[in-house]
Design a protein around this motif. Structure first.
Motif, PDB file in Angstrom:
ATOM      1  N   UNK A   1       5.396  -2.703   1.579  1.00 21.47           N
ATOM      2  CA  UNK A   1       5.868  -3.455   2.745  1.00 21.47           C
ATOM      3  C   UNK A   1       6.470  -2.526   3.785  1.00 21.47           C
ATOM      4  N   UNK A   2       7.203  -1.513   3.337  1.00 21.37           N
ATOM      5  CA  UNK A   2       7.824  -0.560   4.263  1.00 21.37           C
ATOM      6  C   UNK A   2       6.775   0.193   5.075  1.00 21.37           C
ATOM      7  N   UNK A   3       5.591   0.374   4.496  1.00 23.79           N
ATOM      8  CA  UNK A   3       4.508   1.057   5.213  1.00 23.79           C
ATOM      9  C   UNK A   3       3.571   0.066   5.898  1.00 23.79           C
ATOM     10  N   UNK A   4       3.869  -1.226   5.761  1.00 21.51           N
ATOM     11  CA  UNK A   4       3.043  -2.245   6.397  1.00 21.51           C
ATOM     12  C   UNK A   4       1.657  -2.347   5.781  1.00 21.51           C
ATOM     13  N   UNK A   5       1.566  -2.109   4.470  1.00 21.89           N
ATOM     14  CA  UNK A   5       0.274  -2.129   3.790  1.00 21.89           C
ATOM     15  C   UNK A   5       0.275  -3.157   2.665  1.00 21.89           C
ATOM     16  N   UNK A   6      -0.929  -3.579   2.308  1.00 18.25           N
ATOM     17  CA  UNK A   6      -1.077  -4.412   1.123  1.00 18.25           C
ATOM     18  C   UNK A   6      -0.849  -3.539  -0.101  1.00 18.25           C
ATOM     19  N   UNK A   7      -0.587  -4.168  -1.244  1.00 11.74           N
ATOM     20  CA  UNK A   7      -0.429  -3.397  -2.481  1.00 11.74           C
ATOM     21  C   UNK A   7      -1.677  -2.579  -2.772  1.00 11.74           C
ATOM     22  N   UNK A   8      -2.823  -3.193  -2.609  1.00 12.30           N
ATOM     23  CA  UNK A   8      -4.084  -2.513  -2.893  1.00 12.30           C
ATOM     24  C   UNK A   8      -4.248  -1.278  -2.014  1.00 12.30           C
ATOM     25  N   UNK A   9      -4.019  -1.432  -0.717  1.00 10.37           N
ATOM     26  CA  UNK A   9      -4.173  -0.302   0.205  1.00 10.37           C
ATOM     27  C   UNK A   9      -3.113   0.763  -0.057  1.00 10.37           C
ATOM     28  N   UNK A  10      -1.883   0.347  -0.329  1.00  8.50           N
ATOM     29  CA  UNK A  10      -0.801   1.298  -0.593  1.00  8.50           C
ATOM     30  C   UNK A  10      -1.108   2.155  -1.823  1.00  8.50           C
ATOM     31  N   UNK A  11      -1.515   1.517  -2.927  1.00  5.00           N
ATOM     32  CA  UNK A  11      -1.806   2.268  -4.147  1.00  5.00           C
ATOM     33  C   UNK A  11      -3.037   3.156  -3.986  1.00  5.00           C
ATOM     34  N   UNK A  12      -4.031   2.685  -3.254  1.00 12.64           N
ATOM     35  CA  UNK A  12      -5.203   3.513  -2.966  1.00 12.64           C
ATOM     36  C   UNK A  12      -4.780   4.758  -2.197  1.00 12.64           C
ATOM     37  N   UNK A  13      -4.038   4.545  -1.108  1.00 14.67           N
ATOM     38  CA  UNK A  13      -3.622   5.661  -0.260  1.00 14.67           C
ATOM     39  C   UNK A  13      -2.722   6.634  -1.011  1.00 14.67           C
ATOM     40  N   UNK A  14      -1.891   6.113  -1.895  1.00 11.84           N
ATOM     41  CA  UNK A  14      -0.996   6.960  -2.679  1.00 11.84           C
ATOM     42  C   UNK A  14      -1.790   7.928  -3.558  1.00 11.84           C
ATOM     43  N   UNK A  15      -2.803   7.418  -4.229  1.00 10.70           N
ATOM     44  CA  UNK A  15      -3.643   8.266  -5.072  1.00 10.70           C
ATOM     45  C   UNK A  15      -4.404   9.302  -4.265  1.00 10.70           C
ATOM     46  N   UNK A  16      -4.970   8.883  -3.144  1.00  9.43           N
ATOM     47  CA  UNK A  16      -5.727   9.812  -2.294  1.00  9.43           C
ATOM     48  C   UNK A  16      -4.790  10.869  -1.709  1.00  9.43           C
ATOM     49  N   UNK A  17      -3.612  10.445  -1.275  1.00  9.75           N
ATOM     50  CA  UNK A  17      -2.633  11.385  -0.702  1.00  9.75           C
ATOM     51  C   UNK A  17      -2.217  12.435  -1.735  1.00  9.75           C
ATOM     52  N   UNK A  18      -2.020  12.034  -2.975  1.00 10.20           N
ATOM     53  CA  UNK A  18      -1.642  12.976  -4.030  1.00 10.20           C
ATOM     54  C   UNK A  18      -2.776  13.963  -4.301  1.00 10.20           C
ATOM     55  N   UNK A  19      -4.004  13.477  -4.282  1.00 11.16           N
ATOM     56  CA  UNK A  19      -5.154  14.359  -4.471  1.00 11.16           C
ATOM     57  C   UNK A  19      -5.208  15.401  -3.351  1.00 11.16           C
ATOM     58  N   UNK A  20      -4.985  14.975  -2.121  1.00 11.22           N
ATOM     59  CA  UNK A  20      -4.988  15.907  -0.991  1.00 11.22           C
ATOM     60  C   UNK A  20      -3.819  16.879  -1.071  1.00 11.22           C
ATOM     61  N   UNK A  21      -2.656  16.409  -1.508  1.00 15.56           N
ATOM     62  CA  UNK A  21      -1.486  17.278  -1.635  1.00 15.56           C
ATOM     63  C   UNK A  21      -1.761  18.393  -2.643  1.00 15.56           C
ATOM     64  N   UNK A  22      -2.320  18.023  -3.787  1.00 16.17           N
ATOM     65  CA  UNK A  22      -2.615  19.029  -4.815  1.00 16.17           C
ATOM     66  C   UNK A  22      -3.633  20.042  -4.317  1.00 16.17           C
ATOM     67  N   UNK A  23      -4.643  19.577  -3.598  1.00 13.75           N
ATOM     68  CA  UNK A  23      -5.648  20.476  -3.041  1.00 13.75           C
ATOM     69  C   UNK A  23      -5.000  21.433  -2.033  1.00 13.75           C
ATOM     70  N   UNK A  24      -4.099  20.917  -1.188  1.00 14.30           N
ATOM     71  CA  UNK A  24      -3.408  21.750  -0.208  1.00 14.30           C
ATOM     72  C   UNK A  24      -2.537  22.802  -0.894  1.00 14.30           C
ATOM     73  N   UNK A  25      -1.761  22.380  -1.891  1.00 13.73           N
ATOM     74  CA  UNK A  25      -0.875  23.315  -2.598  1.00 13.73           C
ATOM     75  C   UNK A  25      -1.685  24.412  -3.281  1.00 13.73           C
ATOM     76  N   UNK A  26      -2.786  24.050  -3.904  1.00 11.53           N
ATOM     77  CA  UNK A  26      -3.630  25.050  -4.560  1.00 11.53           C
ATOM     78  C   UNK A  26      -4.185  26.032  -3.541  1.00 11.53           C
ATOM     79  N   UNK A  27      -4.612  25.543  -2.397  1.00  8.36           N
ATOM     80  CA  UNK A  27      -5.125  26.415  -1.342  1.00  8.36           C
ATOM     81  C   UNK A  27      -4.054  27.327  -0.782  1.00  8.36           C
TER      82      UNK A  27
END
Length: 79
Positions: free
Chosen positions: A21-47
């Motif tokens: 709700x704080x991000x103005x997203x549905x639960x489905x969209x929030x959890x999807x984005x959270x997983x994708x964001x973590x994947x991108x974060x790990x890729x960035x840190x490794x790089x």
């Protein structure tokens, strides 16, 4: 498209709902984005770590007086 069912305790679900709700997203969209964001974060840190490792020798040559944190005496304070 693959999907996933995820179980939460009542307390956890309350927190996840509030975060979505704080991000103005549905639960489905929030959890999807959270997983994708973590994947991108790990890729960035490794790089970034790989980039830093490639430059380590050049940095050490340019700044010979710098001591890596892992080699500093424990308990020493910064000047």
């Amino acid at each position: 498209m693959p999907s996933l069912n995820v179980s939460f305790t009542d307390e956890e679900m309350e927190g996840v709902r509030a975060a979505a709700a704080a991000e103005g997203k549905s639960l489905k969209q929030y959890l999807h984005d959270l997983g994708v964001r973590e994947m991108h974060r790990k890729r960035f840190v490794a790089g970034a770590a790989s980039w830093a490792e490639r430059l380590r020798e050049e940095f050490d040559a340019a700044f010979p007086d710098e001591i890596p944190p892992s080699e500093r005496d424990r308990g020493a304070t910064a000047a």
